[in-house]
Scaffold this active site. Sequence first.
Site, PDB file in Angstrom:
ATOM      1  N   SER A  13      17.209  -1.855   2.602  1.00  0.00           N
ATOM      2  CA  SER A  13      16.437  -0.639   3.030  1.00  0.00           C
ATOM      3  C   SER A  13      17.455   0.060   4.011  1.00  0.00           C
ATOM      4  CB  SER A  13      15.490  -1.108   3.934  1.00  0.00           C
ATOM      5  OG  SER A  13      14.357  -1.278   2.738  1.00  0.00           O
ATOM      6  N   THR A  17       0.967  -3.488  -6.028  1.00  0.00           N
ATOM      7  CA  THR A  17       0.653  -4.820  -5.808  1.00  0.00           C
ATOM      8  C   THR A  17       1.129  -5.530  -6.998  1.00  0.00           C
ATOM      9  OG1 THR A  17      -1.665  -4.308  -4.975  1.00  0.00           O
ATOM     10  CG2 THR A  17      -1.267  -6.522  -5.596  1.00  0.00           C
ATOM     11  N   TYR A  20       5.496   1.117   7.695  1.00  0.00           N
ATOM     12  CA  TYR A  20       6.790   1.029   7.057  1.00  0.00           C
ATOM     13  C   TYR A  20       6.721   0.464   5.400  1.00  0.00           C
ATOM     14  CZ  TYR A  20      11.798  -0.198   5.966  1.00  0.00           C
ATOM     15  OH  TYR A  20      12.793  -0.300   5.107  1.00  0.00           O
ATOM     16  N   ASN A  58       8.444   1.284   1.257  1.00  0.00           N
ATOM     17  CA  ASN A  58       9.426   1.826   0.607  1.00  0.00           C
ATOM     18  C   ASN A  58       8.919   3.327  -0.024  1.00  0.00           C
ATOM     19  OD1 ASN A  58      11.617  -0.004   0.828  1.00  0.00           O
ATOM     20  ND2 ASN A  58      10.990  -1.128  -1.096  1.00  0.00           N
ATOM     21  N   THR A  98      17.467  -2.133   9.012  1.00  0.00           N
ATOM     22  CA  THR A  98      17.743  -3.550   8.419  1.00  0.00           C
ATOM     23  C   THR A  98      17.397  -3.652   6.917  1.00  0.00           C
ATOM     24  OG1 THR A  98      15.741  -4.509   9.215  1.00  0.00           O
ATOM     25  CG2 THR A  98      17.612  -4.960  10.599  1.00  0.00           C
ATOM     26  N   GLY A  99      17.946  -4.311   6.379  1.00  0.00           N
ATOM     27  CA  GLY A  99      17.433  -4.411   4.791  1.00  0.00           C
ATOM     28  C   GLY A  99      17.673  -5.835   4.332  1.00  0.00           C
TER      29      GLY A  99
END
Length: 399
Positions: free
Chosen positions: A102, A158, A198, A200, A340-341
């Site tokens: 990310s 989902t 948060y 994607n 962070t990712g």
Amino acid sequence: MKIMDTARRTAAAALAAGLLATAVPGTALAASPDGPHRTGCAAGTLDPTPLRQAIAGLPTGDATSAQVRITTPAGCWTGTSGVRDLRGSAPVPPHARFRVGSVTKVFTAAVTLQLAAEGRLDLDGTVQRYLPGLLPADYPPVTVRQLLNHTHGIPSPTMPDGIEWQLAHRYDRWTPEQIVRLGLRNGREFDPGTRQHYTNMGYIVAGMLIEKVTGHSYADEVRRRIARPLGLRDTYAPGDDPRIRGPHAHGYQAVVRDGRTELVDATVWSQTFTPASGNLISSLSDLDTFMTALFAGQVVPEPWLTEMFTRPVFADGSTGEYGAGLKALTVGGQTLWIKTGSRFGYLAGVAATRDGRFRVGYSITATDAKGEELGATAQAVIGAAIGMLPPAPPVSPGS
């Protein structure tokens, strides 16, 4: 300056919360061949002992390798530990590439804000205007700004739980449109602009906006607007190529089978489920060059750069944690801007003060990179880095 242990624990917990679980067919972006790798890492008087100790002794059960780079006013240090892969004892190669997960969102936000600065996108313009038909006809307006600061409320897909399903589908290819349609089977999370969550999804849609407005692939725009001008040799969007091209360390995922834990090589894995939100590949030196230039206003001009450091304020008076692509973390009275990712086999992170005088980046080939809790190596790296944060510079009278 040493930050008290409680501050370290708080910071590590906050960073852990940023490691959330979560590619697109198209033109793959080749790494730029221009220029030598930058090192630019003069030790000065910096004592890297805490970080050196944090990554010592790899491989272990929770990580097979680590790379860390830190810059402070006292100097800079880059260190590696562990092995390139578990089939031998070869060390992590120089300038090793890795999946940044990310951290990709910082690049996507930068490209989107560049387009806003050029007048090709309006941050208050809507997804419905730029991508007609993508959202249902009765969906409330969602702005470009809301995509970038996670206040859009568009639902995520989902997907089945379990690592075995993930492994079985690791080579699947997705388009952004498929991901959005799958997400819209769920009800919207909240009315746009009323909350921050948060995910994607906002960045997947932002990637679609970039392609619609420019007429070029997301990969091409990252290369043309960021990688090539900054001389980033290792940064690219892999498209539907599941490999990591060039020098890299292998990543592994711990899988329990028949009561025994196995380490499955997770290096080759399609990233088409995280287009523009978690699919980039880079290196420590490239990330440091990018963050340095970004914070100095050399990638996104003002006033659009301010969007990256502006957190939304909601009707109840609360303030969100995220700006456009970056999260604010207060440590010892100072604000760190972090991202962070995590992808299977790889943890990555960057953090910097707004003035850029303190910067840190890391890549850890963690054996449970997408687990709910950070492993011991990641916690040690984060704690050591936070402990090396220098005091805030004195405020000049009248400033």
